[in-house]
Design a protein around this motif. Structure first.
Motif, PDB file in Angstrom:
ATOM      1  N   MET A  40       0.813  -1.221   0.000  1.00 18.11           N
ATOM      2  CA  MET A  40       0.000   0.000   0.000  1.00 18.11           C
ATOM      3  C   MET A  40       0.845   1.268   0.000  1.00 18.11           C
ATOM      4  SD  MET A  40      -3.079  -0.894  -0.190  1.00 18.11           S
ATOM      5  CE  MET A  40      -2.925  -2.502  -0.952  1.00 18.11           C
ATOM      6  N   THR A  75      -5.678  -4.481   0.128  1.00 22.86           N
ATOM      7  CA  THR A  75      -6.348  -3.205   0.432  1.00 22.86           C
ATOM      8  C   THR A  75      -7.219  -3.358   1.663  1.00 22.86           C
ATOM      9  OG1 THR A  75      -8.061  -3.815  -1.123  1.00 22.86           O
ATOM     10  CG2 THR A  75      -6.415  -2.252  -1.889  1.00 22.86           C
ATOM     11  N   PRO A 102      -8.052  -2.165  12.888  1.00 17.94           N
ATOM     12  CA  PRO A 102      -6.613  -1.903  12.781  1.00 17.94           C
ATOM     13  C   PRO A 102      -5.857  -2.585  13.909  1.00 17.94           C
ATOM     14  CG  PRO A 102      -7.860   0.146  12.710  1.00 17.94           C
ATOM     15  CD  PRO A 102      -8.808  -0.935  13.119  1.00 17.94           C
ATOM     16  N   PHE A 123       4.257   8.245   9.340  1.00 18.89           N
ATOM     17  CA  PHE A 123       3.657   7.263   8.430  1.00 18.89           C
ATOM     18  C   PHE A 123       2.259   6.905   8.947  1.00 18.89           C
ATOM     19  CE2 PHE A 123       5.272   3.679   5.543  1.00 18.89           C
ATOM     20  CZ  PHE A 123       4.015   3.151   5.309  1.00 18.89           C
ATOM     21  N   SER A 177      -1.755   5.295   7.525  1.00 17.18           N
ATOM     22  CA  SER A 177      -2.338   4.543   6.417  1.00 17.18           C
ATOM     23  C   SER A 177      -3.828   4.827   6.393  1.00 17.18           C
ATOM     24  CB  SER A 177      -2.057   3.052   6.584  1.00 17.18           C
ATOM     25  OG  SER A 177      -2.439   2.366   5.418  1.00 17.18           O
ATOM     26  N   LYS A 182      -7.695   1.382   0.656  1.00 15.21           N
ATOM     27  CA  LYS A 182      -6.629   1.677   1.610  1.00 15.21           C
ATOM     28  C   LYS A 182      -5.388   2.129   0.850  1.00 15.21           C
ATOM     29  CE  LYS A 182      -6.526  -0.835   5.239  1.00 15.21           C
ATOM     30  NZ  LYS A 182      -6.558  -2.250   5.608  1.00 15.21           N
ATOM     31  N   ARG A 183      -4.670   3.069   1.440  1.00 18.76           N
ATOM     32  CA  ARG A 183      -3.417   3.514   0.851  1.00 18.76           C
ATOM     33  C   ARG A 183      -2.603   4.169   1.951  1.00 18.76           C
ATOM     34  NH1 ARG A 183      -1.974   1.885  -4.229  1.00 18.76           N
ATOM     35  NH2 ARG A 183      -3.394   0.438  -3.272  1.00 18.76           N
ATOM     36  N   ASP A 184      -1.286   3.959   1.918  1.00 16.65           N
ATOM     37  CA  ASP A 184      -0.450   4.540   2.962  1.00 16.65           C
ATOM     38  C   ASP A 184      -0.330   6.048   2.784  1.00 16.65           C
ATOM     39  OD1 ASP A 184      -0.064   2.062   4.048  1.00 16.65           O
ATOM     40  OD2 ASP A 184       1.829   1.696   3.027  1.00 16.65           O
ATOM     41  N   TYR A 224      -4.435   2.918   9.607  1.00 12.48           N
ATOM     42  CA  TYR A 224      -4.023   1.517   9.691  1.00 12.48           C
ATOM     43  C   TYR A 224      -2.520   1.329   9.881  1.00 12.48           C
ATOM     44  CZ  TYR A 224      -8.715  -0.173   8.901  1.00 12.48           C
ATOM     45  OH  TYR A 224     -10.044  -0.454   9.066  1.00 12.48           O
ATOM     46  N   GLU A 225      -1.825   2.371  10.340  1.00 10.86           N
ATOM     47  CA  GLU A 225      -0.419   2.174  10.694  1.00 10.86           C
ATOM     48  C   GLU A 225      -0.167   2.896  12.002  1.00 10.86           C
ATOM     49  OE1 GLU A 225       2.058   0.275   9.283  1.00 10.86           O
ATOM     50  OE2 GLU A 225       3.000   0.842  11.177  1.00 10.86           O
TER      51      GLU A 225
END
Lengths: 797, 240
Positions: A296, A367, A437, B171, B173, B182-184, B210-211
């Motif tokens: 990603m 994704t 998450p 960083f 996400s 989703k994309r960082d 998500y990070e």
């Protein structure tokens, strides 16, 4: 066993079996510590909006749990068995370098204590997750000193592992008993060969990533704070190490499962000659899949699709091994004692983890999965299911061999049942939380994640408590269990042919000789070329006698303590740094006074293929250089990455000649290359037996090396004066790190050279120094070769 | 409009909000079918052998039972080749489908009526910047799909949303699990993602990080508001 005081035995031992037991206890201690941390954050997540942990406590617990379990528990638990059993399985009396083996253990312990102590530093320990993503890992976002301390602890641990790796590979390749061809080695030893090779290549690249991180955090370089490096530089460097690391964790346990399937079903391993190459293929492929952790990040899609394919391919060798293991059972007579139950459980869990891994290989499915509990569930099925469960199978399997007593079978089976229930309650529901998450410390009840999380936490406590049954069983049985026979399972590897526990030098009846018919023991005197040994005849060694009197050294623990204190002092203050360095220096002198041959090298007379022509020490040095290639290679990779990213992010890399003085750089290159030449002379004189020539060329090498460093220091001083400092830009940062680590290698070389000169001076002969000169020559050649790449990279391009 | 909380549900059971999610679900289902068949076959064989070849009372060891120092050689290498061929053909099928979906997710349509939004992650929240410089924090408003707004029509919102995602600090996400997007969000880089929403509504906390990005990671949430094109346009012009 020799009648030593227990303190002497456990602090100074160089016996591979004692070192193995130390590894076993220490890794299980860290297992408990990391497991308790997991229970704290599972408690926090059991209910929505829970307040059991503060966010920063939660992040520290998650980070430390991951790092401890991966690096201080699983690999060392494998190392415990490898230490104890690999030498016996290959038919050797000990490791090739027993003192270095003890050193690896003590440095491991020292690094673990450093890691734990970071918890108590002001602001706590690392809180960025075990993946340590940039730039969260920089001082700007995580200023706490405990984070740097964790970084140094990791570097120290990597050093311990690299030394251990070299030791194991030399041992396995050079010390095998007569007739013990490579294909006859048990799967566990094979698994450890590939684990070691993976560590030897992957761990140095982690050291280089950590070097850049520590440089950023303590010297203000800009690798992870600048857009030229930043997040993606760390991602590439970290995952290049990180993915092979996964196989480092898996392979020992996975290999044990194969041996146990064969032993407990009473059938030979199905297609062992295919299984071993599959291990090799998987190990090689593991270096080609790292970017599937970066699906990603928005880097080139065609590149990512290539990584998608390599990730699918790596499942093929594993699938073949799994099928071979299952086919092993066919036509057998399976005994379901505790070790076999754990082996069966391990394979079953690994199959599930392997299948979810194929989902993760899909660049499109990612994704949804990236950064979620699905991933957490997947990798716990592979690493805990495949890796740890396999190691626990090994623990029950080898327990009677190590202690001479049998564990309680009923408790073992109860442990297995609760273990499996707890495991699946704990990790399976995570797959269903594929929207949640990972590493969040709280969630709202409206998400609907509450019930599954409660289930997971209940599973976690069940899983944790089940381990208490094992600890109680094993601790009680080690003292009170019934006597175990020499071979309670009908095992095929050589440890089952010696008493339980094995005597100090493993094979009381003489040298094991392996053939297709079975194993015979050749009396020691015959094996030693007819020379009976005067003092009881332990030796079948080529050089000297390894007697119990020499089977210990007080210096490994001192060195490890010195290293730990010194690194602690780097962050916590000068007194500790000075004390640590002084202890280190004393220990180095101490090492020098111990005879090299007696304690350091154990020679075998059996199989040495494919390294028949190399001495143990030279092979060790070559393997070390193999690791150095990975270390410098990754740093060169970082240089290329920074440079290629510069135009994209609007940074003009300095033109050649605009910053660095090409003349002085070139002059220094000639100096260093000349020192390589004088080293060749030294070797030549050593071989000819010319003492004067040897001493002269060593002095010349030293002088040239020292001159190189002085010249380098002047260059650094001038550059600093002109405003080109650590933090100026990515070009300055990488210049200082590359020349800095190279300089450190030169200084280490000069220290070793001093040792050689003193030795030659004392001996006044070249005989003693000959082998050492050759080994040092290999190292010095490597230092020269690195500079041959560095000079054009930094000065001319 | 009534706020909607989404249930996580089981794979395949979540009603899809967008084509991206629908396509993701069908790819996931394909992988699940393959996984259940392959793993099922392996487990059946595994447990069958475990049951069939368990030790019988008084049974003797097989003739080639391993003993110390001896392990007989056996096995058919051809099996490995067959297995490899089977797996490669399976992966070939799966990969073609994966690449097709990836191509869809990676390439926003060339749509003049698309809405472009800059997404900036920060510690700890999401900032959304619209083409007319209107800014939202913690809330992403988009128009739902409008099938009459084809590329030949001008001055309408088609419902295509193209996100340019970056980060102001560490960083992050960016993820909308309901849409399977989703994309960082990486400092110094702009990553693109796109979607079309097919169902209007207020989706509370539909957007997450998500990070791990520090102590506020869990709270780095934003709502997704999908409006009819007209009401979205009103908001876009007036801010209310």
């Amino acid at each position: 066993m020799v009648d030593w005081h227990p303190l002497k035995r456990w602090l100074f031992t160089t016996n591979h079996k004692d070192v193995g037991i130390l590894y076993l206890f220490t890794s299980l201690y860290f297992f408990v510590a990391a497991g308790l941390l997991a229970l704290t954050f599972r408690t926090q997540l059991a209910f929505p909006s829970n307040t059991f942990l503060q966010p920063d406590e939660y992040n520290q617990a998650v980070t430390t749990h991951g790092l401890l379990m991966l690096l201080w528990v699983l690999t060392p638990l494998g190392a415990a068995f490898a230490n104890y059993f690999v030498p016996i399985q290959i038919g050797a009396r000990d490791m090739a370098f027993p003192r270095l083996n003890a050193l690896s253990y003590w440095v491991y312990l020292s690094s673990g204590l450093l890691a734990l102590s970071s918890f108590f530093a002001a602001g706590g320990t690392a809180d960025w997750g075990w993946t340590t993503y940039a730039p969260l890992n920089t001082v700007e976002f995580s200023p706490q000193v405990g984070g740097s301390m964790m970084g140094l602890a990791l570097m120290l641990l990597m050093a311990s592992s690299i030394v251990s790796t070299v030791n194991f590979l030399v041992t396995i390749f050079r010390l095998r008993a007569p007739g013990m061809s490579l294909m006859r080695l048990p799967l566990f030893t094979w698994g450890w060969i590939f684990t070691s090779l993976l560590m030897l290549w992957a761990f140095p690249s982690f050291v280089s990533a950590l070097s850049l991180l520590i440089a950023d955090r303590t010297f203000g370089t800009v690798f992870f704070t600048s857009p030229q490096g930043g997040s993606l530089l760390w991602d590439h460097m970290f995952w290049f190490f990180g993915h092979p690391e996964v196989y480092v964790l898996l392979l020992p346990g996975f290999a044990i499962v194969g041996d146990l399937f064969s032993t407990f079903s009473r059938r030979p391993i199905y297609a062992k000659k295919i299984v071993i190459p599959c291990f090799a293929i998987a190990s090689i492929l593991s270096f080609t899949v790292w970017a599937h952790h970066m699906f990603m990040t928005g880097i080139s899609q065609s590149l990512l699709e290539a990584f998608n394919v390599t990730t699918e391919l790596i499942s093929i060798p594993f699938a073949i091994i799994v099928i071979a293991y299952i086919l092993t059972l066919r036509g057998g007579s399976i005994r379901f004692t505790t070790p076999m139950l754990f082996a069966v459980g391990s394979l079953g869990l690994f199959i599930i983890g392997g299948v979810t891994g194929v989902f993760n290989s899909s660049v499109a499915l990612d994704t949804a999965f990236r950064g979620t509990f699905w991933v957490v569930g997947h990798f716990h099925y592979t690493i805990v299911g495949g890796g740890l469960t396999g190691l626990f199978a090994g623990l029950y399997y080898w327990f009677p061999k190590i202690t001479g007593r049998m564990y309680n079978e009923r408790l073992g089976k109860i442990h297995f049942a609760i273990y499996m229930i707890g495991f699946n309650l704990l990790y399976f529901p995570m797959h269903l939380l594929y929207d949640m998450p990972r590493r969040i410390f709280t969630y709202d009840a409206s998400t609907g994640w509450g019930p599954l999380n409660l289930l997971i936490t209940i599973g976690g406590f069940t899983f944790g408590i089940s381990q208490l049954i094992m600890f109680a069983n094993l601790l009680w049985s080690a003292r009170r269990g019934p006597q175990a026979s020499q071979d309670p399972w009908g095992g095929y590897s050589l440890e089952w042919g010696v008493p339980s526990p094995p005597p100090e030098f493993n094979f009381p009846e003489g040298v094991p000789v392996v053939s297709a018919e079975g194993i015979t023991y050749r009396p020691v005197a015959a094996a030693n070329g007819g020379h009976a040994m005067a003092n009881g005849g332990h030796a079948y060694a080529g050089h000297g006698v390894e007697s119990s009197e020499e089977h210990w050294s007080r210096w490994p623990i001192v060195t490890a303590a010195g290293a730990g204190i010194a690194l602690w002092g780097v962050l916590m203050g000068l007194p500790a740094l000075i004390l640590g360095t002084a202890v280190l220096a004393v220990s180095f002198v101490g090492w020098g006074y111990e005879s090299l041959r007696g304690r350091e090298t154990i020679e075998a007379i059996g199989e040495k293929w494919p390294f028949d022509r190399l001495e143990n020490l030279s092979l060790g040095m070559w393997l070390f250089i193999f690791g150095e290639i990975a270390f410098f290679g990754t740093l060169f990779g970082a240089y290329v990455f920074l440079r290629m990213n510069s135009p994209l992010s609007g940074f003009a890399w300095p033109q050649p000649g605009s910053v660095h003085n090409i003349f002085w750089g070139g002059f220094n290159t000639i100096i260093l290359l000349t020192s390589g030449l004088t080293m060749v002379f030294a070797l030549m004189f050593a071989r000819q037996g010319s003492y004067r020539g040897l001493q002269g060329s060593l002095v010349a090498t030293f002088a040239l090396g020292a001159f190189f460093m002085v010249n380098k220091a002047c260059e650094w001083k001038d550059l600093f004066a002109s405003g080109f400092t650590f933090s100026t830009n990515p070009a300055s940062s990488i210049y200082y790190v590359l020349t800095g680590v190279h300089g450190a290698h030169v200084v280490a070389g000069l220290t070793a050279l001093t040792y050689l000169m003193v030795k030659a001076l004392k001996a006044r002969s070249t005989m003693e120094a000959g082998a050492s000169v050759e080994i040092f020559g290999i190292y010095w050649g490597m230092v020269d070769a690195v500079w041959v790449f560095l000079f054009p990279l930094l000065y001319l391009l | 409009m009534k706020p909607i909380y989404r249930d996580p549900g089981l794979p395949g059971l979540v009603p899809a909000l967008a084509p991206s999610a629908e396509q993701w679900q069908s790819l996931f289902t394909l992988y699940i079918i393959a996984a259940v068949i392959v793993a099922g076959a392996v487990f059946v064989m595994f447990f069958y052998f475990l049951a069939k070849y368990r030790k019988k009372p008084g049974a003797q060891d097989p003739k080639d039972a391993p003993r110390v120092g001896v392990m007989a050689d056996r096995g058919n290498p051809a099996l490995a080749a067959i297995l490899t061929a089977l797996l490669i053909s399976l992966f070939f099928g799966l990969t073609l489908n994966t690449f097709a979906l990836n191509a869809y997710l990676q390439n926003p349509p060339n749509d003049p009526n698309a809405l472009y939004v800059d997404v900036i992650g920060f510690q700890w929240g999401w900032r959304f910047v619209y083409p007319n410089a209107r800014e939202l924090i913690g809330e992403l408003r988009v128009p739902e799909i409008n099938r009459t707004c084809t590329p030949s029509v001008r001055g309408c919102w088609s419902g295509t949303v193209i996100l340019n995602i970056t980060s102001a600090d560490v960083f992050h996400s960016f993820g909308i699990p309901d849409l399977k997007i989703k994309r960082d969000a990486i400092p110094g880089r702009v990553n693109q993602a796109w979607f079309v929403a097919e169902q209007s509504g207020i989706f509370l906390q539909a957007i997450r990080c998500y990070e791990l990005c520090g102590t506020g990671h869990a709270l780095m949430l934003a709502d997704l508001i999908v409006q009819s094109p007209d009401s979205f346009h009103d908001w876009y012009l007036t801010g209310v």
